[in-house]
Design a protein around this motif. Structure first.
Motif, PDB file in Angstrom:
ATOM      1  N   ARG A  57     -10.839   0.612   9.738  1.00 18.60           N
ATOM      2  CA  ARG A  57      -9.428   0.219   9.865  1.00 18.60           C
ATOM      3  C   ARG A  57      -9.384  -1.162  10.483  1.00 18.60           C
ATOM      4  N   TRP A 101       0.840  -1.210   0.000  1.00 16.66           N
ATOM      5  CA  TRP A 101       0.000   0.000   0.000  1.00 16.66           C
ATOM      6  C   TRP A 101       0.879   1.266   0.000  1.00 16.66           C
ATOM      7  N   CYS A 155      -8.400  10.247   1.973  1.00 14.56           N
ATOM      8  CA  CYS A 155      -8.746  10.168   0.549  1.00 14.56           C
ATOM      9  C   CYS A 155      -7.656  10.777  -0.332  1.00 14.56           C
ATOM     10  N   ARG A 213       0.746   3.985  -2.886  1.00 16.81           N
ATOM     11  CA  ARG A 213       0.190   5.284  -2.494  1.00 16.81           C
ATOM     12  C   ARG A 213       1.183   6.403  -2.837  1.00 16.81           C
TER      13      ARG A 213
HETATM   14  C1  HEM Z   1     -16.771  13.576  -2.663  1.00 13.72           C
HETATM   15  C2  HEM Z   1     -15.941  12.670  -3.134  1.00 13.72           C
HETATM   16  C3  HEM Z   1     -15.147  11.737  -2.284  1.00 13.72           C
HETATM   17  C4  HEM Z   1     -15.307  11.398  -0.967  1.00 13.72           C
HETATM   18  C5  HEM Z   1     -16.348  11.921   0.015  1.00 13.72           C
HETATM   19  C6  HEM Z   1     -14.262  10.458  -0.640  1.00 13.72           C
HETATM   20  C7  HEM Z   1     -14.088   9.907   0.610  1.00 13.72           C
HETATM   21  C8  HEM Z   1     -13.094   9.005   0.914  1.00 13.72           C
HETATM   22  C9  HEM Z   1     -12.921   8.412   2.216  1.00 13.72           C
HETATM   23  C10 HEM Z   1     -13.790   8.695   3.435  1.00 13.72           C
HETATM   24  C11 HEM Z   1     -11.876   7.581   2.140  1.00 13.72           C
HETATM   25  C12 HEM Z   1     -11.317   6.728   3.288  1.00 13.72           C
HETATM   26  C13 HEM Z   1     -10.333   7.586   4.062  1.00 13.72           C
HETATM   27  C14 HEM Z   1      -9.895   6.990   5.385  1.00 13.72           C
HETATM   28  O1  HEM Z   1     -10.169   5.819   5.641  1.00 13.72           O
HETATM   29  O2  HEM Z   1      -9.254   7.724   6.170  1.00 13.72           O
HETATM   30  C15 HEM Z   1     -11.360   7.643   0.784  1.00 13.72           C
HETATM   31  C16 HEM Z   1     -10.275   6.928   0.340  1.00 13.72           C
HETATM   32  C17 HEM Z   1      -9.814   6.991  -0.948  1.00 13.72           C
HETATM   33  N1  HEM Z   1     -10.286   7.807  -1.959  1.00 13.72           N
HETATM   34 FE1  HEM Z   1     -11.824   9.078  -1.846  1.00 13.72          FE
HETATM   35  N2  HEM Z   1     -13.507  10.230  -1.758  1.00 13.72           N
HETATM   36  C18 HEM Z   1     -13.995  11.000  -2.778  1.00 13.72           C
HETATM   37  C19 HEM Z   1     -13.500  11.096  -4.065  1.00 13.72           C
HETATM   38  C20 HEM Z   1     -12.369  10.463  -4.501  1.00 13.72           C
HETATM   39  C21 HEM Z   1     -11.791  10.631  -5.823  1.00 13.72           C
HETATM   40  C22 HEM Z   1     -12.307  11.613  -6.876  1.00 13.72           C
HETATM   41  C23 HEM Z   1     -10.726   9.784  -5.896  1.00 13.72           C
HETATM   42  C24 HEM Z   1      -9.760   9.565  -7.020  1.00 13.72           C
HETATM   43  C25 HEM Z   1      -9.756  10.232  -8.105  1.00 13.72           C
HETATM   44  C26 HEM Z   1     -10.623   9.111  -4.617  1.00 13.72           C
HETATM   45  C27 HEM Z   1      -9.651   8.197  -4.306  1.00 13.72           C
HETATM   46  C28 HEM Z   1      -9.526   7.575  -3.075  1.00 13.72           C
HETATM   47  C29 HEM Z   1      -8.522   6.572  -2.785  1.00 13.72           C
HETATM   48  C30 HEM Z   1      -7.483   6.014  -3.755  1.00 13.72           C
HETATM   49  C31 HEM Z   1      -8.706   6.197  -1.451  1.00 13.72           C
HETATM   50  C32 HEM Z   1      -7.912   5.146  -0.663  1.00 13.72           C
HETATM   51  C33 HEM Z   1      -6.754   5.827   0.036  1.00 13.72           C
HETATM   52  C34 HEM Z   1      -5.860   4.860   0.774  1.00 13.72           C
HETATM   53  O3  HEM Z   1      -6.346   3.885   1.372  1.00 13.72           O
HETATM   54  O4  HEM Z   1      -4.641   5.109   0.752  1.00 13.72           O
HETATM   55  N3  HEM Z   1     -11.631   9.538  -3.807  1.00 13.72           N
HETATM   56  N4  HEM Z   1     -12.121   8.515   0.057  1.00 13.72           N
END
Ligand code: HEM
Length: 458
Positions: free
Chosen positions: A330, A84, A402, A88
């Motif tokens: 988590r 990861w 995110c 990342r």
């Molecule tokens: C309003 C839109 C979005 C919301 C509310 C959102 C919300 C979230 C949340 C709550 C997480 C988990 C974070 C955590 O566990 O601390 C997450 C992870 C992630 N999001 Fe988003 N997201 C959005 C849009 C996007 C977009 C547009 C992308 C990519 C273009 C994206 C890519 C990712 C990725 C790759 C993860 C995993 C990160 C990791 O585990 O390292 N998200 N998102």
């Protein structure tokens, strides 16, 4: 959580109920089927888990196996441990402010297409109402196809366009996905023997073909287009840690799609609904957008969009009330002793699942006065300082927060700015108020949709 598994109640509501039932507890132990889960309520403890003691809570609590699910299994959301971390850090370079500026022009094109679509859509303009999530999905899908796949999505013009079809194939299997998710959650040991495949083979093949055709075309014609696909393709040359192949390029373009399309469409659709339901907020936002446009030769640009505090505030408030992902998860990867403020030391054992219920925290009247009220002023001026980090987490926190937050905010802001500049919004009576959430969905989804009327701004 029985009500949720019996699909009587949405998980959004179930978690909010558990959260509010134990106001004085830093955490609550619950069972998800047979699996023990710690539901964390206390912001200090949330900070410990998400940030300070991240090495004890390194992984997310969902499984996707790369050998079964080659595209989803490479998504950072599902990756664990060192793998990861490497992926990342490779992808982070694609989400800097400089890269967002690259992508701005494509979002602008899509926003213009959206305005034309609304103007020509009889139901939107004649009082019959247009469903907000459907509108926003067309918009975010076009953005994904342009920014991550380098092709025109045509989701406004053609209901049978490639991307609209793929999205139906992926996301209309909602019931099936929810069932897989539930079964894995109730019987986590099952995922050790039977690995669920979330993306079906047909979708995988279509996405793979799209990417390989585009890369081939670009190579043959010497085309460099500044987009996310180009950044991924460059990683084939620059990635030193492992061999970055076409499968990785496709997987991460697909990740952009899966993570970014539905979440952003959901958030934006709730925001449109709240603007329609709150005419004063809508007018104030329109004034902010139009005044700053006037001062900038009527041209909206990336920099200007970053300088609109009320736009930022309405977006933040909408994400508070309707976080598309309503819980963070988590897994405890190394036993951890926590000492809650008012209690005895407590050991969280390895493999215990953690849930942070945003649907509870974001509606806690201890942190948000009149939490049921849509009030963007909470995020304006000095009041903003009262909204503390670990009580408000629509994009998560810490090293696993995110990755696409910047892109998500940018596409929603530009879309909303274009809409309020061009249209007055009102709620159509088909919308079921108060909003109830669909128990069959794993993202925050209103039952019956959110129906909006559009009227041209004179
Ligand atoms: C309003 C839109 C979005 C919301 C509310 C959102 C919300 C979230 C949340 C709550 C997480 C988990 C974070 C955590 O566990 O601390 C997450 C992870 C992630 N999001 Fe988003 N997201 C959005 C849009 C996007 C977009 C547009 C992308 C990519 C273009 C994206 C890519 C990712 C990725 C790759 C993860 C995993 C990160 C990791 O585990 O390292 N998200 N998102």
């Amino acid at each position: 959580m029985g009500d949720s598994f019996l699909m009587k109640k949405s998980l959004f509501d179930v978690l909010a109920d558990i959260y509010s039932k134990y106001p004085d507890w830093p955490f609550v132990g619950i069972f998800r089927g047979t699996a023990p889960v710690l539901l964390i309520r206390d912001p200090d403890l949330i900070k410990d888990i998400m940030v300070k003691s991240f090495d004890h809570f390194h992984d997310n609590d969902l499984e996707a196996d790369k050998t079964v699910d080659p595209l989803l299994g490479r998504n950072p959301f599902f990756l664990k441990g060192g793998e990861w971390k490497t992926v990342r850090s490779q992808l982070t370079s694609g989400f800097t402010s400089a890269k967002m500026k690259w992508l701005y022009q494509y979002l602008e094109e899509t926003s213009e297409q959206m305005i034309k679509f609304i103007q020509n859509e009889p139901n939107a303009m004649n009082g019959n109402g247009y469903e907000s999530k459907e509108l926003c999905s067309r918009f975010t899908l076009n953005n994904v196809s342009s920014c991550a796949f380098g092709i025109e999505g045509r989701c406004f013009e053609d209901d049978n366009s490639e991307f609209w079809q793929i999205s139906r194939q992926i996301f209309t299997s909602g019931i099936f996905q929810t069932l897989i998710f539930m079964v894995q959650a109730i019987f986590p040991f099952i995922s050790k023997f039977v690995t669920a495949k979330f993306l079906n083979k047909a979708v995988e093949n279509r996405l793979t073909t799209l990417v390989s055709k585009t890369l081939k075309y670009r190579e043959e014609h010497g085309i460099i287009r500044n987009d996310f696909l180009h950044i991924l393709n460059q990683l084939k040359k620059t990635c030193k840690e492992y061999e970055f192949t076409d499968v990785d390029v496709t997987a991460h373009a697909t990740g952009f799609y899966i993570d970014g399309f539905e979440t952003s469409a959901t958030a934006m659709s709730f925001l449109l609904y709240e603007l329609a339901a709150n005419p004063q907020v809508q007018t104030r936002l329109r004034e902010e957008v139009c005044t700053s446009l006037k001062d900038n030769n009527n041209k909206l640009c990336y920099e200007l969009l970053q300088k609109l505090p009320y736009l930022d505030a309405v977006l933040n408030e909408s994400l508070r009330m309707y976080p598309p992902l309503f819980a963070l998860g988590r897994k405890c990867t190394k036993a951890y002793t926590c000492v809650p403020n008012n209690g005895e030391p407590f050991v969280i054992e390895k493999d215990v699942s953690i849930l942070v219920p945003l649907s509870g925290l974001h509606y806690d009247s201890k942190y948000f006065i009149e939490p049921q009220r849509f009030d963007p002023d909470r995020f304006m001026g000095a009041d903003k300082e009262n909204v503390l980090k670990y009580m408000y987490l629509p994009f998560g926190e810490g090293p696993r927060a995110c990755l696409g937050q910047r892109f998500a905010r940018l596409q929603m802001k530009i879309g909303i700015a274009y809409i309020v500049k061009n249209f007055k919004l009102s709620v159509h009576e088909k919308t079921r108020v108060p909003i109830q959430y669909d128990p069959l969905s794993i993202v925050t989804t209103p039952k019956g949709g959110l129906w909006i009327n559009f009227e041209s701004v004179a």
